[in-house]
Motif scaffolding. Structure first.
Motif, PDB file in Angstrom:
ATOM      1  N   PRO A 169      -1.118 -42.940 -29.500  1.00  0.00           N
ATOM      2  CA  PRO A 169      -0.558 -44.142 -30.139  1.00  0.00           C
ATOM      3  C   PRO A 169      -1.639 -44.860 -30.944  1.00  0.00           C
ATOM      4  CG  PRO A 169       0.130 -43.999 -27.846  1.00  0.00           C
ATOM      5  CD  PRO A 169      -0.924 -42.944 -28.045  1.00  0.00           C
ATOM      6  N   LEU A 170      -1.209 -45.552 -31.992  1.00  0.00           N
ATOM      7  CA  LEU A 170      -2.130 -46.247 -32.878  1.00  0.00           C
ATOM      8  C   LEU A 170      -1.802 -47.729 -32.858  1.00  0.00           C
ATOM      9  CD1 LEU A 170      -4.360 -46.109 -35.072  1.00  0.00           C
ATOM     10  CD2 LEU A 170      -2.521 -45.796 -36.754  1.00  0.00           C
ATOM     11  N   SER A 171      -2.820 -48.575 -32.655  1.00  0.00           N
ATOM     12  CA  SER A 171      -2.634 -50.023 -32.639  1.00  0.00           C
ATOM     13  C   SER A 171      -2.996 -50.597 -33.995  1.00  0.00           C
ATOM     14  CB  SER A 171      -3.498 -50.665 -31.545  1.00  0.00           C
ATOM     15  OG  SER A 171      -3.040 -50.278 -30.262  1.00  0.00           O
ATOM     16  N   ALA A 172      -1.982 -51.007 -34.746  1.00  0.00           N
ATOM     17  CA  ALA A 172      -2.173 -51.616 -36.065  1.00  0.00           C
ATOM     18  C   ALA A 172      -0.818 -52.033 -36.582  1.00  0.00           C
ATOM     19  CB  ALA A 172      -2.828 -50.637 -37.037  1.00  0.00           C
ATOM     20  N   ALA A 173      -0.781 -53.140 -37.332  1.00  0.00           N
ATOM     21  CA  ALA A 173       0.476 -53.566 -37.933  1.00  0.00           C
ATOM     22  C   ALA A 173       0.897 -52.611 -39.038  1.00  0.00           C
ATOM     23  CB  ALA A 173       0.342 -54.981 -38.475  1.00  0.00           C
ATOM     24  N   ASP A 174      -0.078 -52.148 -39.811  1.00  0.00           N
ATOM     25  CA  ASP A 174       0.149 -51.140 -40.859  1.00  0.00           C
ATOM     26  C   ASP A 174      -0.568 -49.865 -40.453  1.00  0.00           C
ATOM     27  OD1 ASP A 174       1.533 -53.027 -42.448  1.00  0.00           O
ATOM     28  OD2 ASP A 174      -0.387 -53.797 -43.191  1.00  0.00           O
ATOM     29  N   ALA A 175       0.136 -48.730 -40.543  1.00  0.00           N
ATOM     30  CA  ALA A 175      -0.442 -47.470 -40.068  1.00  0.00           C
ATOM     31  C   ALA A 175      -0.137 -46.344 -41.050  1.00  0.00           C
ATOM     32  CB  ALA A 175       0.109 -47.124 -38.691  1.00  0.00           C
ATOM     33  N   VAL A 176      -0.999 -45.324 -41.015  1.00  0.00           N
ATOM     34  CA  VAL A 176      -0.789 -44.100 -41.789  1.00  0.00           C
ATOM     35  C   VAL A 176      -0.845 -42.938 -40.808  1.00  0.00           C
ATOM     36  CG1 VAL A 176      -1.682 -42.592 -43.605  1.00  0.00           C
ATOM     37  CG2 VAL A 176      -1.807 -45.074 -43.877  1.00  0.00           C
ATOM     38  N   HIS A 177       0.135 -42.015 -40.915  1.00  0.00           N
ATOM     39  CA  HIS A 177       0.174 -40.878 -39.996  1.00  0.00           C
ATOM     40  C   HIS A 177       0.564 -39.620 -40.772  1.00  0.00           C
ATOM     41  CE1 HIS A 177       0.365 -38.883 -36.137  1.00  0.00           C
ATOM     42  NE2 HIS A 177       1.558 -38.372 -36.459  1.00  0.00           N
ATOM     43  N   ILE A 178       0.013 -38.481 -40.338  1.00  0.00           N
ATOM     44  CA  ILE A 178       0.315 -37.183 -40.938  1.00  0.00           C
ATOM     45  C   ILE A 178       0.930 -36.293 -39.861  1.00  0.00           C
ATOM     46  CG2 ILE A 178      -0.642 -35.121 -42.031  1.00  0.00           C
ATOM     47  CD1 ILE A 178      -2.889 -36.880 -43.140  1.00  0.00           C
TER      48      ILE A 178
END
Length: 198
Positions: A169-178
């Motif tokens: 999981p990624l903690s951020a309001a805006d995220a980028v994922h591949i």
């Protein structure tokens, strides 16, 4: 005082009367409703009186949330009623808090009366929107943005993205994922406010 007898002889004497001002009276302080959610408004009302006639008043209200109000009242005023917007259930880290409202009533002679009232303010969990569904090719970067609404205006938020593909999981309001492999994935975004509302 002058006393005169029936032969016309008289004598006089005097005394001094010091009339002190009585302090004003502050009473019937009511908060309605007594419990609210952050982002809502309540009513504070009460009565004021003074034994001196034609006395004007100054009412100072410390709402307990960093906001203060001062109002002037003319002679023979007898009551007050104010609405107040509650922006948050301060302090942070709790699901509900009691706020103490302090009132000081001053008459035109400078004497004061003090009073208090209490209101309970509940935290409200934020609402989060993950955005529209997306389509992409494997290996293509995708951008994700969380839209958060919260009636607790001063609340801060922690946002966590679970991309549904087994990645961390990624903690951020805006995220980028591949995404590395084709498939259909359910993306879950979680927002938690500083009072534990999720």
């Amino acid at each position: 005082l002058t006393v005169t007898d029936d032969d016309g002889e008289s004598d006089s004497d005097s005394l001094i009367v010091n009339v002190d001002n009585c302090p004003p009276e502050l009473g019937n302080i009511v908060v309605s409703p007594q419990e609210i959610n952050e982002g809502e408004t309540f009513i504070l009302s009460g009565t004021m009186a003074d034994t001196s006639s034609n006395t004007a008043f100054t009412l100072e209200i410390d709402w307990g949330d960093g906001i203060s109000t001062t109002k002037q009242f003319g002679a023979n005023s007898s009551s007050f009623s104010f609405s107040h917007f509650c922006a948050d259930d301060a302090p942070s880290g709790t699901t509900a808090d009691f706020s103490t409202i302090n009132l000081i009533l001053t008459d035109s002679e400078g004497d004061i009366a003090e009073g208090t009232a209490t209101i309970k303010v509940h935290n409200v969990a934020p609402l989060v929107d993950a955005g529209h569904d997306k389509t992409a090719f494997a290996g293509q970067p995708l951008e994700f943005t969380a839209a958060i609404t919260d009636p607790g205006l001063p609340d801060t938020h922690t946002v966590t993205w679970d991309f549904g593909d087994g990645s961390e999981p990624l903690s951020a309001a805006d995220a980028v994922h591949i995404y590395s492999a084709p498939g259909t994935y359910t993306v879950t975004v979680t927002a938690e406010d500083d009072d534990g509302g999720v």
